[in-house]
Design an enzyme around this catalytic site. Sequence first.
Site, mmCIF file in Angstrom:
data_model
loop_
_atom_site.group_PDB
_atom_site.id
_atom_site.type_symbol
_atom_site.label_atom_id
_atom_site.label_comp_id
_atom_site.label_asym_id
_atom_site.label_seq_id
_atom_site.Cartn_x
_atom_site.Cartn_y
_atom_site.Cartn_z
ATOM 1 N N CYS C 117 0.853 -1.193 0.000
ATOM 2 C CA CYS C 117 0.000 0.000 0.000
ATOM 3 C C CYS C 117 0.895 1.251 0.000
ATOM 4 O O CYS C 117 1.678 1.443 -0.932
ATOM 5 C CB CYS C 117 -0.957 -0.117 1.182
ATOM 6 S SG CYS C 117 -2.008 1.270 1.518
ATOM 7 N N ASP C 164 -9.338 -3.298 -6.993
ATOM 8 C CA ASP C 164 -8.916 -2.183 -6.131
ATOM 9 C C ASP C 164 -9.536 -0.881 -6.643
ATOM 10 O O ASP C 164 -9.222 -0.425 -7.739
ATOM 11 C CB ASP C 164 -7.383 -2.121 -6.148
ATOM 12 C CG ASP C 164 -6.813 -1.193 -5.087
ATOM 13 O OD1 ASP C 164 -7.535 -0.291 -4.613
ATOM 14 O OD2 ASP C 164 -5.626 -1.377 -4.752
ATOM 15 N N HIS C 191 -7.708 -4.337 -2.976
ATOM 16 C CA HIS C 191 -6.634 -3.672 -2.252
ATOM 17 C C HIS C 191 -6.424 -4.384 -0.921
ATOM 18 O O HIS C 191 -7.368 -4.736 -0.246
ATOM 19 C CB HIS C 191 -7.047 -2.209 -2.009
ATOM 20 C CG HIS C 191 -5.932 -1.391 -1.438
ATOM 21 N ND1 HIS C 191 -4.989 -0.768 -2.219
ATOM 22 C CD2 HIS C 191 -5.611 -1.097 -0.156
ATOM 23 C CE1 HIS C 191 -4.131 -0.115 -1.442
ATOM 24 N NE2 HIS C 191 -4.487 -0.298 -0.189
#
Lengths: 150, 149, 221
Positions: C117, C164, C191
């Site tokens: 991330c 995502d 995600h």
Amino acid sequence: MQYFEDIQPGAVREIGATTLTEEAIIAFAKQFDPQPFHIDPVAAKNSAFGGIIASGWHTAATVMRLIVDSAIELEASLGSPGFDDLAWLKPVRPGDTIRARMTCIDKTPSRSRPGIGSARFLIETFNQNDELVMRFTSIGIMRFRIPAKH
Amino acid sequence: MKYLEDFSVGQVMEFPPRTVSEDEIIAFARDYDPQPFHLDKEAAKQSLFGGLCASGWHTAGMMMRMLVDHMIGKYASMGSPGIDQLRWVKPVFPGDTLHLRGEVLEVKFSQSKPDRGVITTRYEMTNQTGETVLTMQGKGMYARRPAQG
Amino acid sequence: MGSMTSLTAADGHRLGAYVAEPKGAPKGGVVVIQEIFGVNGHIKAVTDGFAADGYYAVAPALFDRVQPNVDLGYSPDDIAKGKDLRGKMVWETVLQDCAVALALASKAGRVGTTGYCFGGGVTWKMANSLPGLAGSVGYYGGPWGELKAEAPKAPCLLHFGALDKMIPTSLADEMKALHPSITTHVYDADHGFNCDQRATYNATAAVIARRRTLAFFEALL
């Protein structure tokens, strides 16, 4: 074995090579094929093979690893229902380097399950002297390409 | 020591069952068949198999071990020229108990090499509920009984 | 299981780092870069995982610049706190902290890095800015604005989730077009798919991506 749409009948792929050590040969055979010519150097020397040889199942499992590492699209693979016409043609000895080649024979979409198909591959395994040591026809089942969700 | 002549067509062999553990499934898969459904419980739940299951090559290896321990090891084995057909019919899950049965289909004395021959055997492996998990038709090469005197 | 240690960055800032050592001689070093939740249980588990695979693994606590010992979960409240902390990060000092973690890991040999991330953006930046990196892996990092155009100086592997909503799959194609030498993979996942503490955890994608990450490190370290 990529996604079903990517598979091309007739296509040939080299799928890598690896060397089988005596240690690995004996360890596999002790677990899965404990015949004397696979696990006991003295007994193997006195056998028709003249020395330790790899279990044919070890050769096959080793080639499976090569297939998973280089020829399977992991997201696409749904395993295999089996194989046909496996021949162990020549002994594989400690220190031999085996390399494998995969040729797609044909592919067929599933009649019963949408988005899934199967393909047959000729898997040929050679040693460092280019002798064919093992051959079989593998059947793979795989997904059609996952549609992009965006 | 038994020899080629000690096999007969139609001979049926039953083998003692063995139970498969999760640890051994993962250990084999790590080395030889590292696909997610053989390695990871959560990934396997997402798969068509529904749960962590053994690599087919692992099941074949476990079958070979049963064969060597209870049959091949008692005979003058000369290895195998190959397998005609093998099918992985149903997944093998941790905790499954594997039962194996074989039937000799053919005993062939070698024409070119009088000291040996090849048998063809059909095997069926079932699990604890009687479902077939694997079928195989394979060949084994055995020495003929040495001449006496 | 690893332990926390203290590192000193080039400007004198002391930061925490979670270090996990392999049994036996290390195959190399791996620097693990956190998400926006600090060096929490998940990042520690990831770090332990690389040690289990034979690497000397170091996870620097990048948020120590703003707030020491950040250890957040994945609730909406934690997400808000994490975003706030991320907003206070400055590239110059983030890279100094990464550099000292890289220096520590390099005692084990060649060093790779993997980030998740926010960390995926960091490892991309590291590949461009920090010498001594053998390979860089990023999971669901982005979107990055100008970062996209910065050419990496080390081999890069990027994992993206097709589902995502924050990072469109077009980013994977864009990155690959801008930098043909990098490798990208898109998974049928959302995600955070690598994190088993998140609802978006996708075990199949996580297993496959990890395999590819390990193969990447195996080849380069």
